[in-house]
Design a protein around this motif. Structure first.
Motif, PDB file in Angstrom:
ATOM      1  N   GLY A 195     -30.597  19.126  37.055  1.00 52.69           N
ATOM      2  CA  GLY A 195     -31.273  18.457  35.945  1.00 52.69           C
ATOM      3  C   GLY A 195     -32.782  18.629  36.006  1.00 52.69           C
ATOM      4  N   LEU A 196     -33.358  18.512  37.202  1.00 50.26           N
ATOM      5  CA  LEU A 196     -34.797  18.718  37.354  1.00 50.26           C
ATOM      6  C   LEU A 196     -35.190  20.157  37.039  1.00 50.26           C
ATOM      7  CD1 LEU A 196     -35.423  16.702  40.655  1.00 50.26           C
ATOM      8  CD2 LEU A 196     -35.937  15.990  38.313  1.00 50.26           C
ATOM      9  N   ALA A 197     -34.333  21.088  37.442  1.00 45.33           N
ATOM     10  CA  ALA A 197     -34.613  22.496  37.150  1.00 45.33           C
ATOM     11  C   ALA A 197     -34.560  22.767  35.648  1.00 45.33           C
ATOM     12  CB  ALA A 197     -33.619  23.387  37.889  1.00 45.33           C
ATOM     13  N   LEU A 198     -33.677  22.083  34.941  1.00 43.34           N
ATOM     14  CA  LEU A 198     -33.607  22.247  33.482  1.00 43.34           C
ATOM     15  C   LEU A 198     -34.880  21.740  32.803  1.00 43.34           C
ATOM     16  CD1 LEU A 198     -29.894  21.226  32.846  1.00 43.34           C
ATOM     17  CD2 LEU A 198     -30.902  23.459  32.385  1.00 43.34           C
ATOM     18  N   LYS A 199     -35.409  20.625  33.303  1.00 38.58           N
ATOM     19  CA  LYS A 199     -36.673  20.136  32.751  1.00 38.58           C
ATOM     20  C   LYS A 199     -37.793  21.135  33.022  1.00 38.58           C
ATOM     21  CE  LYS A 199     -35.609  15.192  33.112  1.00 38.58           C
ATOM     22  NZ  LYS A 199     -36.014  13.895  33.716  1.00 38.58           N
ATOM     23  N   GLU A 200     -37.781  21.703  34.216  1.00 37.59           N
ATOM     24  CA  GLU A 200     -38.789  22.700  34.561  1.00 37.59           C
ATOM     25  C   GLU A 200     -38.646  23.942  33.691  1.00 37.59           C
ATOM     26  OE1 GLU A 200     -40.268  25.187  38.534  1.00 37.59           O
ATOM     27  OE2 GLU A 200     -38.667  23.674  38.673  1.00 37.59           O
ATOM     28  N   LEU A 201     -37.399  24.328  33.395  1.00 32.44           N
ATOM     29  CA  LEU A 201     -37.165  25.493  32.538  1.00 32.44           C
ATOM     30  C   LEU A 201     -37.681  25.243  31.131  1.00 32.44           C
ATOM     31  CD1 LEU A 201     -35.704  28.305  32.603  1.00 32.44           C
ATOM     32  CD2 LEU A 201     -33.747  27.135  31.576  1.00 32.44           C
ATOM     33  N   GLU A 202     -37.443  24.052  30.633  1.00 32.42           N
ATOM     34  CA  GLU A 202     -37.935  23.706  29.290  1.00 32.42           C
ATOM     35  C   GLU A 202     -39.459  23.739  29.246  1.00 32.42           C
ATOM     36  OE1 GLU A 202     -37.522  20.048  26.042  1.00 32.42           O
ATOM     37  OE2 GLU A 202     -36.568  19.932  28.009  1.00 32.42           O
ATOM     38  N   ASN A 203     -40.103  23.303  30.321  1.00 30.15           N
ATOM     39  CA  ASN A 203     -41.565  23.342  30.388  1.00 30.15           C
ATOM     40  C   ASN A 203     -42.069  24.783  30.391  1.00 30.15           C
ATOM     41  OD1 ASN A 203     -44.233  22.190  30.794  1.00 30.15           O
ATOM     42  ND2 ASN A 203     -44.063  22.927  32.906  1.00 30.15           N
ATOM     43  N   HIS A 204     -41.363  25.663  31.099  1.00 31.35           N
ATOM     44  CA  HIS A 204     -41.760  27.078  31.108  1.00 31.35           C
ATOM     45  C   HIS A 204     -41.635  27.689  29.714  1.00 31.35           C
ATOM     46  CE1 HIS A 204     -42.056  26.507  35.242  1.00 31.35           C
ATOM     47  NE2 HIS A 204     -40.897  27.014  35.677  1.00 31.35           N
ATOM     48  N   GLU A 205     -40.560  27.344  28.996  1.00 37.29           N
ATOM     49  CA  GLU A 205     -40.365  27.875  27.643  1.00 37.29           C
ATOM     50  C   GLU A 205     -41.474  27.413  26.708  1.00 37.29           C
ATOM     51  OE1 GLU A 205     -36.520  26.561  26.616  1.00 37.29           O
ATOM     52  OE2 GLU A 205     -35.453  28.108  27.761  1.00 37.29           O
ATOM     53  N   LEU A 206     -41.888  26.157  26.838  1.00 42.16           N
ATOM     54  CA  LEU A 206     -42.976  25.647  25.992  1.00 42.16           C
ATOM     55  C   LEU A 206     -44.282  26.365  26.295  1.00 42.16           C
ATOM     56  CD1 LEU A 206     -42.214  21.798  26.079  1.00 42.16           C
ATOM     57  CD2 LEU A 206     -41.837  23.385  24.181  1.00 42.16           C
ATOM     58  N   ASN A 207     -44.554  26.621  27.550  1.00 39.46           N
ATOM     59  CA  ASN A 207     -45.783  27.333  27.912  1.00 39.46           C
ATOM     60  C   ASN A 207     -45.750  28.777  27.430  1.00 39.46           C
ATOM     61  OD1 ASN A 207     -47.623  25.554  29.636  1.00 39.46           O
ATOM     62  ND2 ASN A 207     -45.681  25.260  30.676  1.00 39.46           N
ATOM     63  N   MET A 208     -44.582  29.408  27.541  1.00 42.52           N
ATOM     64  CA  MET A 208     -44.468  30.778  27.028  1.00 42.52           C
ATOM     65  C   MET A 208     -44.709  30.823  25.533  1.00 42.52           C
ATOM     66  SD  MET A 208     -41.084  31.812  29.240  1.00 42.52           S
ATOM     67  CE  MET A 208     -40.676  33.149  28.119  1.00 42.52           C
ATOM     68  N   GLN A 209     -44.101  29.884  24.798  1.00 50.26           N
ATOM     69  CA  GLN A 209     -44.268  29.857  23.351  1.00 50.26           C
ATOM     70  C   GLN A 209     -45.715  29.584  22.964  1.00 50.26           C
ATOM     71  OE1 GLN A 209     -42.082  30.695  21.165  1.00 50.26           O
ATOM     72  NE2 GLN A 209     -43.325  30.213  19.356  1.00 50.26           N
ATOM     73  N   HIS A 210     -46.371  28.705  23.719  1.00 53.98           N
ATOM     74  CA  HIS A 210     -47.770  28.364  23.430  1.00 53.98           C
ATOM     75  C   HIS A 210     -48.669  29.596  23.560  1.00 53.98           C
ATOM     76  CE1 HIS A 210     -51.639  26.317  23.572  1.00 53.98           C
ATOM     77  NE2 HIS A 210     -51.873  26.901  24.744  1.00 53.98           N
ATOM     78  N   HIS A 211     -48.524  30.336  24.646  1.00 53.77           N
ATOM     79  CA  HIS A 211     -49.405  31.498  24.853  1.00 53.77           C
ATOM     80  C   HIS A 211     -49.041  32.642  23.911  1.00 53.77           C
ATOM     81  CE1 HIS A 211     -51.681  30.023  28.275  1.00 53.77           C
ATOM     82  NE2 HIS A 211     -50.557  29.550  28.804  1.00 53.77           N
ATOM     83  N   ARG A 212     -47.783  32.767  23.503  1.00 53.56           N
ATOM     84  CA  ARG A 212     -47.426  33.786  22.505  1.00 53.56           C
ATOM     85  C   ARG A 212     -48.107  33.495  21.180  1.00 53.56           C
ATOM     86  NH1 ARG A 212     -41.796  33.334  24.428  1.00 53.56           N
ATOM     87  NH2 ARG A 212     -41.339  35.106  25.826  1.00 53.56           N
ATOM     88  N   GLU A 213     -48.065  32.230  20.767  1.00 50.04           N
ATOM     89  CA  GLU A 213     -48.715  31.860  19.501  1.00 50.04           C
ATOM     90  C   GLU A 213     -50.218  32.074  19.584  1.00 50.04           C
ATOM     91  OE1 GLU A 213     -47.558  27.862  18.846  1.00 50.04           O
ATOM     92  OE2 GLU A 213     -45.488  28.349  18.274  1.00 50.04           O
ATOM     93  N   LYS A 214     -50.815  31.746  20.726  1.00 54.41           N
ATOM     94  CA  LYS A 214     -52.254  31.955  20.868  1.00 54.41           C
ATOM     95  C   LYS A 214     -52.604  33.442  20.836  1.00 54.41           C
ATOM     96  CE  LYS A 214     -53.970  27.780  21.414  1.00 54.41           C
ATOM     97  NZ  LYS A 214     -55.052  27.249  20.548  1.00 54.41           N
ATOM     98  N   ALA A 215     -51.758  34.250  21.455  1.00 55.44           N
ATOM     99  CA  ALA A 215     -52.018  35.695  21.468  1.00 55.44           C
ATOM    100  C   ALA A 215     -51.923  36.293  20.066  1.00 55.44           C
ATOM    101  CB  ALA A 215     -51.034  36.388  22.409  1.00 55.44           C
ATOM    102  N   GLU A 216     -51.041  35.743  19.215  1.00 52.68           N
ATOM    103  CA  GLU A 216     -50.884  36.267  17.860  1.00 52.68           C
ATOM    104  C   GLU A 216     -52.072  35.948  16.971  1.00 52.68           C
ATOM    105  OE1 GLU A 216     -47.232  34.718  16.468  1.00 52.68           O
ATOM    106  OE2 GLU A 216     -45.962  35.974  17.773  1.00 52.68           O
ATOM    107  N   ILE A 217     -52.686  34.797  17.181  1.00 53.00           N
ATOM    108  CA  ILE A 217     -53.779  34.388  16.281  1.00 53.00           C
ATOM    109  C   ILE A 217     -55.153  34.776  16.831  1.00 53.00           C
ATOM    110  CG2 ILE A 217     -52.421  32.476  15.377  1.00 53.00           C
ATOM    111  CD1 ILE A 217     -53.994  30.589  17.134  1.00 53.00           C
ATOM    112  N   CYS A 218     -55.214  35.233  18.075  1.00 53.03           N
ATOM    113  CA  CYS A 218     -56.511  35.614  18.654  1.00 53.03           C
ATOM    114  C   CYS A 218     -56.963  36.947  18.080  1.00 53.03           C
ATOM    115  CB  CYS A 218     -56.409  35.722  20.177  1.00 53.03           C
ATOM    116  SG  CYS A 218     -56.422  34.116  21.008  1.00 53.03           S
ATOM    117  N   GLU A 219     -58.220  37.013  17.734  1.00 51.86           N
ATOM    118  CA  GLU A 219     -58.795  38.258  17.243  1.00 51.86           C
ATOM    119  C   GLU A 219     -59.498  39.029  18.355  1.00 51.86           C
ATOM    120  OE1 GLU A 219     -61.386  37.300  14.088  1.00 51.86           O
ATOM    121  OE2 GLU A 219     -59.785  36.516  12.753  1.00 51.86           O
TER     122      GLU A 219
END
Length: 572
Positions: A274-298
């Motif tokens: 269960g703790l590992a699943l929470k950690e996995l969800e946190n990794h997915e959120l961080n990945m999504q955050h940096h992907r979105e930032k990379a798309e909008i960065c000029e």
């Protein structure tokens, strides 16, 4: 419960992470219907409900308890909370009494000057002296002490007629009284205060533990035809035991029987997953955050930076995913065994009335090993001498600790005890080693052919010396004195043989300045173990200090040329 949680998908297929996550958390549809403000209000109310608060029916709200709340009211949160605050209060009272009892010792230590009087600590730094003044090491004043008798009979303070030996018995009695009070306090807390508080809380609050018992030392497995009906077998046994003790059959029937099954660490593994699943969800959120930032960065530099972050979180995501699937493979092994086929570690049994629980506890109470060994046959379960004890509070029960094989728990305890013993042994070995490598001071007297004696008070002390004898043995009687080649001071060469005496030039007021020493030159370098030095000091109390040192003739400068001259002689 752990068997259901640890089960894998059917047909041997490994479930996806989404399927695994659904077993760990279920999203209620009501949460989606509530707004953020409503959920925040519910969270704040729940926080106040679970805090140190009391419910106000008029305002339908939870209010903070007063700071003057007595500890007995805090017992609703567990008897440990009440015991903690009561213990802190009584410890404060105990320390106050101990402080009063230690005041005489502290005052006597502050009055003394022993640390400054003793030569070994006279030149110590300020902080060392300050700390020493607060201890018994500074007890008394002894500026002129020479031997043990002087130290023993030293005065309590400079100029005081009270001796340290007069007050130390009283200080020792106060110290013994302090230690006795600590022992009495510990015994009082252990044998009276804690049991009384537990009894009081048990009477004030009704919990599941008031009606429940813990059954241990049960057979881990019954015969095949009985093991699946283990719960019914244990229920009937306890009912029959109570009926044999005179209890009504309906009242003797246990209300609930919960068996503790052997899952070999599945609960811990499930929690880790269960703790590992929470950690996995946190990794997915961080990945999504940096992907979105990379798309909008000029800026190309910022895009590369976010791309590196995405790669880093992707690696962490893969490691966590691998960990989750590894735990799933481990848990899948438990799904192959039905819960009723597992070994039994113990049981918790609940009765209808507290009086029935007390009766079964009294019947199974084993006050000694002999009473346990002679347990009546009607109390034994399938021939096994079982133990029935008072069940702990539900909040004190750690279910995960029951999830391991009893042999593994025993091994864990043995390992902890072994590590503790090894730590103690290693510390002892280190202390012994440090003591062995410590170089003790060299107290041996080195071979020398020149010995010099002089009063420690200075060059103006009038003193005389007769029959100075030096011996190689410790008793001064086992051998003849070492032969001397010459005797002299800084003025003249003299002779102490045949009972002659020498008088210091400082006794003659017209003799002029003098170094006030007397030296003996041996015929050859020798080791002196005992010395007879009958010196007399005029107008001075007994116990005048003398400085004695040895050297070689070449270092001392030899006797004064021509038998005189203030510039010659030994130089200390």
């Amino acid at each position: 419960m752990a068997g259901d949680a640890a089960g894998a998908a059917s047909d041997g297929d490994r479930p996806s992470v989404g399927t695994i996550g659904s077993r760990h958390k279920k999203r209620a549809s009501t949460h989606q219907e509530l707004s953020f403000e409503d959920m925040m209000q519910k969270a704040l109310r729940n926080r106040m409900k679970t805090a140190c608060t009391s419910y106000n029916a008029e305002s339908d709200a939870y209010e903070w308890k007063s700071l003057r709340t007595p500890p007995v009211e805090l017992g609703v949160y567990g008897v440990g909370n009440q015991l903690y605050f009561e213990f802190m209060f009584y410890v404060g009272v105990l320390f106050s009494v101990l402080f009063v009892l230690s005041l005489p010792s502290l005052i006597c230590a502050l009055m003394g000057s022993f640390v400054a009087d003793v030569q070994e600590t006279h030149d110590a730094n300020f902080f060392f002296k300050l700390l020493s003044k607060l201890t018994l090491a500074n007890l008394g004043a002894c500026a002129d002490c020479i031997d043990y008798a002087d130290f023993r009979e030293r005065s309590l303070s400079a100029g005081s007629e009270t001796r340290v030996s007069d007050v130390t018995p009283w200080l020792g009695n106060l110290d013994a009284l302090s230690q006795l009070l600590v022992l009495v306090f510990c015994a009082w807390m252990l044998m009276y205060m804690i049991p009384r508080t537990e009894t009081t809380q048990d009477e004030l609050f009704t919990t599941a533990a008031d009606f429940a018992v813990k059954v241990s030392n049960l057979p881990r497995r019954l015969p095949k035809e009985h093991h699946h009906g283990y719960k019914a077998q244990l229920t009937d046994h306890l009912q029959n035991a109570l009926v044999a003790l005179g209890e009504d059959q309906d009242e003797a029937r246990p209300v609930e029987v919960h068996l503790v099954r052997e899952f070999e660490g599945a609960l811990y593994s499930f929690n880790a997953q269960g703790l590992a699943l929470k950690e996995l969800e946190n990794h997915e959120l961080n990945m999504q955050h940096h992907r979105e930032k990379a798309e909008i960065c000029e800026n190309e530099k910022d895009k590369k930076a976010h791309a590196k972050h995405v790669a880093r979180w992707t690696k962490k995501h893969e490691r966590t995913h691998k960990k989750i699937m590894g735990i799933e493979d481990k848990l899948a092994q438990h799904n192959e065994l039905h819960e009723k086929d597992r070994f039994v570690c113990g049981a918790y049994v609940m009765f209808k009335h507290e009086a029935v629980k007390d009766k079964i506890l009294k019947a199974y109470s084993a006050r000694s090993v002999v009473s346990q060994a002679t347990q009546p046959h009607y109390l034994r379960f399938h021939g096994r001498r079982i133990r029935v004890e008072q069940a702990c509070e539900p909040s004190d029960l750690i279910h995960e600790n029951l999830d391991y094989h009893y042999m593994r728990r025993g091994c864990n305890r043995c390992m902890v005890n072994l590590v503790a013993v090894m730590v103690v042994v290693c510390n002892l070995l280190v202390l012994v080693y440090l003591r062995s490598v410590e170089k003790p001071p060299d107290t041996n007297v080195q071979n020398a052919d020149m010995w010099v004696v002089r009063p420690a008070a200075g060059n103006t002390t009038c003193w005389s010396l007769c029959n100075w004898g030096m011996y190689a043995d410790l008793s001064c009687n086992g051998s003849a004195p070492l032969p001397t080649a010459a005797w002299y001071d800084d003025r003249n060469v003299t002779d102490l043989s045949g009972g002659n005496c020498w008088t210091s030039p400082a006794c003659n007021a017209t003799a002029g300045p003098t170094q006030n020493y007397f030296a003996a030159e041996l015929r050859s370098p020798s080791s002196v173990s005992c010395m007879s030095l009958p010196a007399t000091v005029q107008d001075a109390p007994t116990g005048t200090l003398f400085d004695i040192w040895s050297c070689h003739k070449s270092e001392a400068g030899g006797p004064p040329p021509g038998g005189g001259g203030a510039g010659g002689g030994p130089r200390p």
